[in-house]
Design an enzyme around this catalytic site. Sequence first.
Site, PDB file in Angstrom:
ATOM      1  N   TYR A 175      36.264  36.023  42.575  1.00 41.10           N
ATOM      2  CA  TYR A 175      36.701  37.156  41.924  1.00 41.10           C
ATOM      3  C   TYR A 175      36.915  37.135  40.609  1.00 41.10           C
ATOM      4  O   TYR A 175      37.671  36.133  40.091  1.00 41.10           O
ATOM      5  CB  TYR A 175      37.895  37.551  42.961  1.00 41.10           C
ATOM      6  CG  TYR A 175      38.512  38.735  42.414  1.00 41.10           C
ATOM      7  CD1 TYR A 175      38.006  39.805  42.764  1.00 41.10           C
ATOM      8  CD2 TYR A 175      39.944  38.846  41.759  1.00 41.10           C
ATOM      9  CE1 TYR A 175      38.588  41.117  42.330  1.00 41.10           C
ATOM     10  CE2 TYR A 175      40.295  40.074  41.408  1.00 41.10           C
ATOM     11  CZ  TYR A 175      39.661  41.191  41.763  1.00 41.10           C
ATOM     12  OH  TYR A 175      40.187  42.492  41.163  1.00 41.10           O
ATOM     13  N   ASP A 225      36.292  31.926  33.072  1.00 38.08           N
ATOM     14  CA  ASP A 225      37.355  32.715  33.589  1.00 38.08           C
ATOM     15  C   ASP A 225      38.692  32.052  34.016  1.00 38.08           C
ATOM     16  O   ASP A 225      38.744  31.259  35.213  1.00 38.08           O
ATOM     17  CB  ASP A 225      36.880  33.734  34.909  1.00 38.08           C
ATOM     18  CG  ASP A 225      37.875  34.498  35.361  1.00 38.08           C
ATOM     19  OD1 ASP A 225      39.004  34.249  35.064  1.00 38.08           O
ATOM     20  OD2 ASP A 225      37.821  35.359  36.315  1.00 38.08           O
ATOM     21  N   LYS A 254      47.339  36.613  33.334  1.00 40.30           N
ATOM     22  CA  LYS A 254      48.465  36.163  34.144  1.00 40.30           C
ATOM     23  C   LYS A 254      49.468  35.217  33.405  1.00 40.30           C
ATOM     24  O   LYS A 254      50.162  36.041  32.802  1.00 40.30           O
ATOM     25  CB  LYS A 254      47.571  35.213  35.159  1.00 40.30           C
ATOM     26  CG  LYS A 254      46.862  36.243  36.402  1.00 40.30           C
ATOM     27  CD  LYS A 254      46.684  35.666  37.689  1.00 40.30           C
ATOM     28  CE  LYS A 254      45.745  36.102  38.558  1.00 40.30           C
ATOM     29  NZ  LYS A 254      46.223  37.196  39.297  1.00 40.30           N
TER      30      LYS A 254
HETATM   31  C1  LIG Z   1      40.089  34.316  38.400  1.00 45.00           C
HETATM   32  C2  LIG Z   1      40.351  35.999  38.422  1.00 45.00           C
HETATM   33  N1  LIG Z   1      39.734  36.422  37.462  1.00 45.00           N
HETATM   34  C3  LIG Z   1      40.030  37.755  37.171  1.00 45.00           C
HETATM   35  C4  LIG Z   1      41.103  38.358  37.783  1.00 45.00           C
HETATM   36  C5  LIG Z   1      41.528  39.946  37.640  1.00 45.00           C
HETATM   37  O1  LIG Z   1      42.735  39.937  37.032  1.00 45.00           O
HETATM   38  P1  LIG Z   1      43.686  41.054  36.814  1.00 45.00           P
HETATM   39  O2  LIG Z   1      44.216  41.306  38.339  1.00 45.00           O
HETATM   40  O3  LIG Z   1      44.802  40.690  35.756  1.00 45.00           O
HETATM   41  O4  LIG Z   1      42.819  42.341  36.705  1.00 45.00           O
HETATM   42  C6  LIG Z   1      41.786  37.813  38.657  1.00 45.00           C
HETATM   43  C7  LIG Z   1      42.951  38.239  39.518  1.00 45.00           C
HETATM   44  O5  LIG Z   1      43.344  37.708  40.522  1.00 45.00           O
HETATM   45  C8  LIG Z   1      41.306  36.349  39.215  1.00 45.00           C
HETATM   46  O6  LIG Z   1      42.076  35.486  39.847  1.00 45.00           O
END
Ligand SMILES: Cc1ncc(COP(=O)(O)O)c(C=O)c1O
Length: 462
Positions: free
Chosen positions: A168, A270, A298
């Site tokens: 994700y 990511d 985060k």
């Molecule tokens: C690995 C990863 N990338 C991107 C995101 C997206 O982040 P946001 O929820 O701040 O949009 C998340 C969200 O949990 C994530 O776990």
Amino acid sequence: MSATAPIPASIDADRVASLTEHMRTVYRERTARSGEYFERASGVMPGGVPSQFQKNDPWPVYIERGTGAQVWDVDGNEYLDFHNGFGVMCVGHANPTIAAAVKARMDEGTHFAAPTEGSITVAEELRRRWGLPQWRFTNSGTESTMDAIHLARGFTGRELIVKIEGTYHGHHDAVMVSVKPPPALMGDRSRPTSIPYGLGYPANTPDLTRVVPFNDADALSSLLEELRGQVAGVILEPAMMNINIVPPVDGYLERVRELTRDHGAVLIFDEVKTGAAVAAGGATELFGVTPDVVCLAKAICGGLPGGAVGMTDELGALVASGQVRQQGTFNGNPLVMAAAEATLLEVLTDEGYAKLHKLNEDLMAGCDRIISEYKLPAHTVGMGSKGCVVFSSEPIREYRDYLTKIHHDLTNLAWLYHMNNGIFMTPGEDEEWTLSVLHTDADLKRYLEVFEMFARDVTSAA
Ligand SMILES: Cc1ncc(COP(=O)(O)O)c(C=O)c1O
């Protein structure tokens, strides 16, 4: 392919089912007020929650407040927080250092849509930690990975993106493909079918985002060969963190780095989950492989909503010229920057990381002892401030292992035990714990007591 491993013969499946039923009843009773909030919230918010990830069965726990490693729900239940806002709160709740920085900024104005010194200081610190020279700010992980995809396409003039099956990366079109693909649709392992995650995307979205299994550089190599000259970028979490934790196997990230370089594709890490949570310089530092673009959010902003994208000078030039549009009213918001500055310079210091790492090692060791004593079909995985018990006797290397090798019934029951005994954990079965610098040995002890209670109950004779 079934979507869960059956309960092993050593554990009585009927017992797991009846304990689960019982624990569900206890959850409902303990959180009755949350149930009322859920009713009310469902009248104004789809599913009764501000974000789909906050939803869980039968209703989410509605939280009133938090301090340090503790949170309280609207029923007055007190929890030790190992959920920590999906891995955001490595600084702990209401951390006085962050609070002081944010309050001070509050008194000086919170938004100008003009740059302030805070954004320079934070960008300099991110450069120091990640070694990438240029940084821009965003408001979330979704925005960070969206900007990264735009950068890859803008830089290469190509359209195709390659991602990992079962990851994700936020909810913009390019990455909402094969996030949790259903087994019946996902096709061959060596060349998985791209499956949209939900409705609302143009029909050609899966054509533009191709998928490979994690930890298999040969599969990536053959896809890049087949699509030679067409792939703009490869996006991956250096350690997968949304199907429990799946670390990279030795040499995998190095080969991904070489392959993307050879094929002229932009390598995007990511690090929304790993960034600042597993080491000062995230997984980039931990595994020693530097991508072209790193996506953060985060933990870097200490509980305020923000994110960042780091990039090479060449990519930065495209942003500076405005050819790739990276922008937003709230990017680099002073309040968020004040929180990020305090987080990165005052709380998540070398000393802070040493504490987090020690706590995490101790918690994992405690879980390992219980797993071995009660002969649970499980093992621990963790890094930095994050860890989890994976209910599988075998290592998990990719999404398809997660589907077939994990005893999801046990994962869910462990979650109910934690929630009903004052350990706040991420809803569902896919996540991990995140520790904060304000957790104590006594907090870990309580976690382990509850885990042991679970282990004893599921393994004892009826
Ligand atoms: C690995 C990863 N990338 C991107 C995101 C997206 O982040 P946001 O929820 O701040 O949009 C998340 C969200 O949990 C994530 O776990």
